[in-house]
Design a protein around this motif. Structure first.
Motif: not given
Length: 436
Positions: A138-142, A147-150, A320-321, A371-375
């Motif tokens: 759904n959101f490949p750009e993120i 990309a930083r995933i914490d 960066d995403p 819950i996913q908040m997409i910016f």
């Protein structure tokens, strides 16, 4: 509070018409009566269709909270109790053929459950892998490039493993992701806050709530005739009401497994519906927005709300995403849905019959709920925070938010941020730790 039964009667009639327990596999309507044991419905259901990204914008950041996936029951006693309750009927040769079959089934399940207290099942792990795959679809750009995933989890094993399964799937999609993860008691204050004041108010409200519901939904009846041959013996020697609840718990959580058959054939449509009505009312009283509990239910998640806002604030101006992911429990997801007023679930309700008609717990907090908040930011120019848009997915479905949309499900983050900060006020700031 009104005593009208009109709304609840309509709902009961509709559910009774739609539920079927005669088949080998329980219908989705039957499984939904399990409330917080309801298994994540995707991809069994058709996946929700998402609205296209607004022209000139791109997704670049996610704030997330997810419940652990399907699990074993918490407490070995849950598996032992129905066996113990039926043992006297077995000793006195009072079990029907279905009762004898059930006892064998219960003993098998109890053996399999030993040492598995509250642990994630294989289905639970697969739920999170599926969610991760759909996130990147759904959101490949993120999830592109480095990309930083914490990711943060409570220190409960099923939550840690849920986080691990999602992160493994994300790394399989893109090995270049910069991923960090942690599970610590230091973050429990916002990942799974225990609000003792709110709990006290909830327990004080229970007697009045029970008085309104009365005895309309008591379950002490017809199922027992399927298990015990002697009605007088059952009345004199068995705790029929407690047996119902113990068997319902086994049936409800069978959907947490690929290979566990749920004994839903024991229950009538009315019995299942009655149990859901009571469960739904209890969850609402504890976490919904109602004068019964002075509005304290959703405020339990004020610390999580502030953490999300502060995390977003530190991420939105990075080039960066990125994604900030959190893993915990349904007792966080449910009041967070109310606090965020997703799809109007934050509106105040003080009539429990209205709750039954309008507030369905299983839509909010199934196993692996999230819950996913997409910016979103402008893709072709420098931007400010006022340019940032956000949409929210509850269990991967777009929802409305308590602000004026810019277009479709997209809202200006600055508007939403202001709304949420006004909701929590200074209550979102943790008390300073006492030093010794």
């Amino acid at each position: 509070m009104t005593k009208s039964l009109s709304k609840i009667s309509i709902v009961m009639t509709l559910m009774a018409c739609s539920i079927s327990v005669s088949g080998a596999e329980p219908t989705m309507e039957v499984r939904q009566t399990a409330s917080n044991y309801y298994a994540y419905p995707y991809p069994e259901l058709p996946l929700p269709t998402l609205t296209a990204t607004p022209d000139g914008y791109e997704p670049f950041h996610m704030e997330h909270y997810g419940r652990h996936g399907s699990r074993w029951h918490i407490g070995q006693w849950v598996y032992r109790q129905p066996i113990d309750l039926l043992r006297s009927a077995e000793r006195n040769d009072k079990l029907t053929p279905r009762g004898k079959e059930l006892m064998a089934q219960l003993r098998k399940i109890e053996m399999e459950a030993r040492g598995r207290d509250g642990e994630l099942t294989q289905l639970g792990a697969d739920q999170h892998r599926g969610i991760a795959r759909r996130m990147v679809a759904n959101f490949p750009e993120i999830f592109a490039g480095k990309a930083r995933i914490d990711a943060r989890s409570t220190d409960v094993v099923r939550c840690i493993l849920s986080m691990d399964n999602e992160l493994q799937e994300l790394k399989a999609y893109n090995p270049n992701l910069d991923v960090t993860s942690d599970a610590s008691k230091s973050t429990v204050y916002y990942l799974n806050y225990n609000d003792k004041v709110a709990d006290s108010i909830y327990h004080a409200a229970l007697p009045e709530a029970r008085k309104q519901l009365g005895d309309r939904y008591d379950n002490d009846g017809p199922f027992i005739t399927k298990l015990v041959t002697d009605a007088q013996f059952a009345s004199d020697s068995l705790n029929v009401e407690e047996l119902f609840h113990s068997l319902f718990r086994i049936a409800a959580n069978a959907q947490s497994h690929y290979d566990q058959k749920a004994p839903y054939d024991l229950f009538s449509e009315q019995e299942l519906h009655n149990q859901w009505v009571l469960d739904n009312a209890r969850w609402f009283l504890q976490y919904g927005n109602t004068s019964y509990t002075k509005g304290t239910g959703p405020q339990r998640q004020r610390f999580l709300m502030r953490n999300i806002i502060e995390s977003a604030d530190t991420s939105l101006m990075r080039r960066d995403p990125s994604a900030n992911m959190r893993f915990g429990h349904e007792v966080v997801v449910l009041p967070m849905v109310v606090l965020m007023d997703l799809d109007g679930m934050g509106r105040e309700m003080n009539d429990l019959d209205s709750v039954t008609a309008n507030w369905h717990n299983y839509t909010m907090f199934p196993m692996a709920s999230n819950i996913q908040m997409i910016f979103y930011r402008p893709s072709d120019k420098d931007y400010t925070v006022d340019d940032v848009l956000v949409k929210v997915l509850l269990n991967e479905r777009e929802v409305t938010l308590p602000a004026t949309p810019v277009t479709g499900p997209y809202y200006r983050w600055s508007d939403l941020r202001r709304t949420y900060l006004n909701k929590i006020g200074d209550g979102g700031i943790p008390e300073p730790k006492q030093e010794y």
